[in-house]
Design a protein around this motif. Structure first.
Motif, PDB file in Angstrom:
ATOM      1  N   ILE A  63      -2.133 -27.600   8.264  1.00  0.00           N
ATOM      2  CA  ILE A  63      -3.590 -27.654   8.308  1.00  0.00           C
ATOM      3  C   ILE A  63      -4.092 -26.430   9.066  1.00  0.00           C
ATOM      4  CG2 ILE A  63      -3.651 -30.177   8.202  1.00  0.00           C
ATOM      5  CD1 ILE A  63      -4.128 -30.237  11.198  1.00  0.00           C
ATOM      6  N   ALA A  64      -5.379 -26.156   8.941  1.00  0.00           N
ATOM      7  CA  ALA A  64      -5.950 -24.980   9.597  1.00  0.00           C
ATOM      8  C   ALA A  64      -5.880 -25.139  11.111  1.00  0.00           C
ATOM      9  CB  ALA A  64      -7.391 -24.781   9.152  1.00  0.00           C
ATOM     10  N   LEU A  65      -5.678 -24.011  11.806  1.00  0.00           N
ATOM     11  CA  LEU A  65      -5.588 -24.042  13.259  1.00  0.00           C
ATOM     12  C   LEU A  65      -6.856 -24.608  13.879  1.00  0.00           C
ATOM     13  CD1 LEU A  65      -4.235 -23.285  15.955  1.00  0.00           C
ATOM     14  CD2 LEU A  65      -5.196 -20.984  15.697  1.00  0.00           C
ATOM     15  N   THR A  66      -8.007 -24.211  13.366  1.00  0.00           N
ATOM     16  CA  THR A  66      -9.273 -24.694  13.932  1.00  0.00           C
ATOM     17  C   THR A  66      -9.449 -26.196  13.722  1.00  0.00           C
ATOM     18  OG1 THR A  66     -10.342 -24.016  11.855  1.00  0.00           O
ATOM     19  CG2 THR A  66     -10.440 -22.473  13.709  1.00  0.00           C
ATOM     20  N   GLU A  67      -8.837 -26.732  12.676  1.00  0.00           N
ATOM     21  CA  GLU A  67      -8.894 -28.178  12.447  1.00  0.00           C
ATOM     22  C   GLU A  67      -7.968 -28.911  13.414  1.00  0.00           C
ATOM     23  OE1 GLU A  67      -7.888 -31.473   8.934  1.00  0.00           O
ATOM     24  OE2 GLU A  67      -7.942 -29.327   8.464  1.00  0.00           O
ATOM     25  N   ALA A  68      -6.795 -28.339  13.651  1.00  0.00           N
ATOM     26  CA  ALA A  68      -5.838 -28.982  14.552  1.00  0.00           C
ATOM     27  C   ALA A  68      -6.267 -28.866  16.011  1.00  0.00           C
ATOM     28  CB  ALA A  68      -4.460 -28.361  14.367  1.00  0.00           C
ATOM     29  N   LEU A  69      -6.874 -27.729  16.365  1.00  0.00           N
ATOM     30  CA  LEU A  69      -7.308 -27.497  17.749  1.00  0.00           C
ATOM     31  C   LEU A  69      -8.782 -27.131  17.767  1.00  0.00           C
ATOM     32  CD1 LEU A  69      -4.281 -25.369  19.070  1.00  0.00           C
ATOM     33  CD2 LEU A  69      -4.693 -27.811  19.425  1.00  0.00           C
ATOM     34  N   PRO A  70      -9.669 -28.115  17.548  1.00  0.00           N
ATOM     35  CA  PRO A  70     -11.101 -27.800  17.594  1.00  0.00           C
ATOM     36  C   PRO A  70     -11.549 -27.319  18.971  1.00  0.00           C
ATOM     37  CG  PRO A  70     -10.738 -30.173  17.489  1.00  0.00           C
ATOM     38  CD  PRO A  70      -9.422 -29.526  17.244  1.00  0.00           C
ATOM     39  N   ASP A  71     -10.880 -27.818  20.019  1.00  0.00           N
ATOM     40  CA  ASP A  71     -11.119 -27.339  21.378  1.00  0.00           C
ATOM     41  C   ASP A  71      -9.898 -26.528  21.799  1.00  0.00           C
ATOM     42  OD1 ASP A  71     -11.540 -26.867  24.051  1.00  0.00           O
ATOM     43  OD2 ASP A  71     -12.098 -28.917  24.557  1.00  0.00           O
ATOM     44  N   VAL A  85      -1.700 -23.459   9.873  1.00  0.00           N
ATOM     45  CA  VAL A  85      -1.732 -22.163   9.206  1.00  0.00           C
ATOM     46  C   VAL A  85      -2.907 -21.378   9.775  1.00  0.00           C
ATOM     47  CG1 VAL A  85      -3.082 -23.098   7.271  1.00  0.00           C
ATOM     48  CG2 VAL A  85      -1.812 -20.954   7.001  1.00  0.00           C
ATOM     49  N   VAL A  86      -2.655 -20.120  10.095  1.00  0.00           N
ATOM     50  CA  VAL A  86      -3.687 -19.272  10.684  1.00  0.00           C
ATOM     51  C   VAL A  86      -3.466 -17.843  10.212  1.00  0.00           C
ATOM     52  CG1 VAL A  86      -2.293 -18.969  12.776  1.00  0.00           C
ATOM     53  CG2 VAL A  86      -4.740 -18.496  12.844  1.00  0.00           C
ATOM     54  N   THR A  87      -4.567 -17.132  10.004  1.00  0.00           N
ATOM     55  CA  THR A  87      -4.510 -15.735   9.574  1.00  0.00           C
ATOM     56  C   THR A  87      -5.083 -14.852  10.665  1.00  0.00           C
ATOM     57  OG1 THR A  87      -4.740 -16.362   7.253  1.00  0.00           O
ATOM     58  CG2 THR A  87      -5.241 -14.072   7.818  1.00  0.00           C
ATOM     59  N   GLY A  88      -4.424 -13.725  10.909  1.00  0.00           N
ATOM     60  CA  GLY A  88      -4.883 -12.807  11.938  1.00  0.00           C
ATOM     61  C   GLY A  88      -4.045 -11.551  11.962  1.00  0.00           C
ATOM     62  N   THR A  89      -4.080 -10.886  13.105  1.00  0.00           N
ATOM     63  CA  THR A  89      -3.338  -9.642  13.286  1.00  0.00           C
ATOM     64  C   THR A  89      -2.521  -9.743  14.562  1.00  0.00           C
ATOM     65  OG1 THR A  89      -5.131  -8.411  12.225  1.00  0.00           O
ATOM     66  CG2 THR A  89      -3.511  -7.141  13.477  1.00  0.00           C
ATOM     67  N   TYR A  90      -1.219  -9.464  14.448  1.00  0.00           N
ATOM     68  CA  TYR A  90      -0.361  -9.476  15.627  1.00  0.00           C
ATOM     69  C   TYR A  90      -0.731  -8.320  16.561  1.00  0.00           C
ATOM     70  CZ  TYR A  90       3.019 -12.984  13.977  1.00  0.00           C
ATOM     71  OH  TYR A  90       3.632 -14.148  13.580  1.00  0.00           O
ATOM     72  N   ILE A 122      -7.254 -15.513  20.593  1.00  0.00           N
ATOM     73  CA  ILE A 122      -5.829 -15.202  20.617  1.00  0.00           C
ATOM     74  C   ILE A 122      -5.040 -16.499  20.529  1.00  0.00           C
ATOM     75  CG2 ILE A 122      -3.926 -14.168  21.900  1.00  0.00           C
ATOM     76  CD1 ILE A 122      -5.905 -12.128  20.933  1.00  0.00           C
ATOM     77  N   PHE A 123      -4.107 -16.547  19.575  1.00  0.00           N
ATOM     78  CA  PHE A 123      -3.195 -17.685  19.447  1.00  0.00           C
ATOM     79  C   PHE A 123      -1.781 -17.174  19.680  1.00  0.00           C
ATOM     80  CE2 PHE A 123      -0.516 -20.540  16.775  1.00  0.00           C
ATOM     81  CZ  PHE A 123      -0.736 -21.709  17.491  1.00  0.00           C
ATOM     82  N   ILE A 124      -1.081 -17.786  20.630  1.00  0.00           N
ATOM     83  CA  ILE A 124       0.273 -17.349  20.983  1.00  0.00           C
ATOM     84  C   ILE A 124       1.278 -17.942  19.996  1.00  0.00           C
ATOM     85  CG2 ILE A 124       2.039 -17.299  22.769  1.00  0.00           C
ATOM     86  CD1 ILE A 124      -0.464 -15.645  23.387  1.00  0.00           C
ATOM     87  N   VAL A 125       2.060 -17.056  19.377  1.00  0.00           N
ATOM     88  CA  VAL A 125       3.088 -17.474  18.425  1.00  0.00           C
ATOM     89  C   VAL A 125       4.464 -17.196  19.039  1.00  0.00           C
ATOM     90  CG1 VAL A 125       4.060 -17.145  16.125  1.00  0.00           C
ATOM     91  CG2 VAL A 125       1.575 -16.958  16.478  1.00  0.00           C
TER      92      VAL A 125
END
Length: 286
Positions: A63-71, A85-90, A122-125
């Motif tokens: 599911i989308a990151l914003t859906e899983a972690l609204p806060d 699932v999330v899209t961005g730039t490392y 920023i999302f830590i992977v």
């Protein structure tokens, strides 16, 4: 004078100051056994809850990151292992390593790569595990993540607690403590949870770190340990009762009644034929 004494009742021995002290010590020991048993049952419940999370979440659809972690600052432990699932730039220049992460008895680290999403967060992977190499100057050569836009599928885990007296140095952290990482990056960061990498598109040019191992579905030996502690507590009282009975038997053997019982038992044993007598009787009969 001793021969005229009657048998001593059990409570005259059990309720003396000395044996009451022993009973108190036994009760304390049994209480400790109950506490340890309760702790093992709690550990088993935690293990079963973790197994249920893995079964429910590990193979779910992302599911989308914003859906899983609204806060971004909060995380529900029941959402552990959910794929997002999330899209961005490392941001490879901001990569960190979580040190002291042995794997199969080999020293190593976990590679933490910040992913800047489209909304600037920023999302830590956690891209995986690296073993230590033989270079004492630079024991961890970090592989480069994909450049440009990347789509990441990862499984959520909660931020780890801090370790008192252990902080951050030379791009290394003692734990994956997301609030501390946010301070280092000086950028708005998801501090409730981070992600264990499952896949990334495009595939990196450099060989990626080893992926995280799938959690085991084993609750451990907690039930066995819990039952053992209960058994130890019960055996303590059985041993106490045996000791009281043994002292009572010894003290009663010195009385006239006790001596009479012992003599009667001896006469009874003497009246029974021995094994040699039985064998002789059989041979005589033949």
């Amino acid at each position: 004078m001793t021969d005229n004494k009657a048998s001593i009742p059990w409570y005259r021995v059990a309720f003396t100051k000395r044996w009451l002290s022993y009973f108190l010590l036994t009760a304390l020991f049994a209480g400790a056994c109950v506490a340890l048993s309760t702790w093992q049952f709690a550990r088993r419940d935690e293990a079963k809850q973790e197994i249920n999370r893995v079964l429910a979440n590990y193979n779910a659809e992302p599911i989308a990151l914003t859906e899983a972690l609204p806060d971004p600052t909060q995380f529900d432990e029941n959402d552990k292992w959910i794929p997002i699932v999330v899209t961005g730039t490392y941001l490879p220049e901001e990569q960190l390593v979580a040190r002291s992460r042995p794997r199969e008895q080999v020293a190593g680290v976990e590679v933490l790569t910040p992913l800047k999403t489209g909304d600037g967060m920023i999302f830590i992977v956690d891209r995986g595990w690296l073993p230590a190499n033989e270079n004492p100057v630079d024991p961890y050569i970090l592989p480069q993540p994909p450049t440009g836009g990347v789509t990441v599928v990862a499984r959520l885990k909660a931020s780890e607690p801090s370790i008192p007296g252990r902080g951050m140095s030379d791009g290394q952290v003692a734990t994956i403590e997301l609030p501390l990482i946010q301070e280092v990056l000086n950028a708005p960061t998801y501090t409730g949870a981070y992600g264990l990498l499952e896949s990334e598109d495009p595939v990196p040019v450099d060989q990626a770190p080893l992926p995280a191992l799938k959690p085991t579905l084993d609750e451990g030996a907690h039930l066995s340990y819990a039952l053992q502690w209960i058994m130890f507590g019960v055996l303590a009282f059985i041993g106490l009762g045996w000791a009281v009975r043994n002292e009572l038997r010894i003290r009663n053997s010195e009385t006239a009644e006790g001596k009479a019982k012992l003599e009667a038992q001896a006469q009874k044993r003497a009246s029974k034929p021995s094994e040699e007598d039985i064998e002789d009787a059989i041979l005589d009969g033949r």
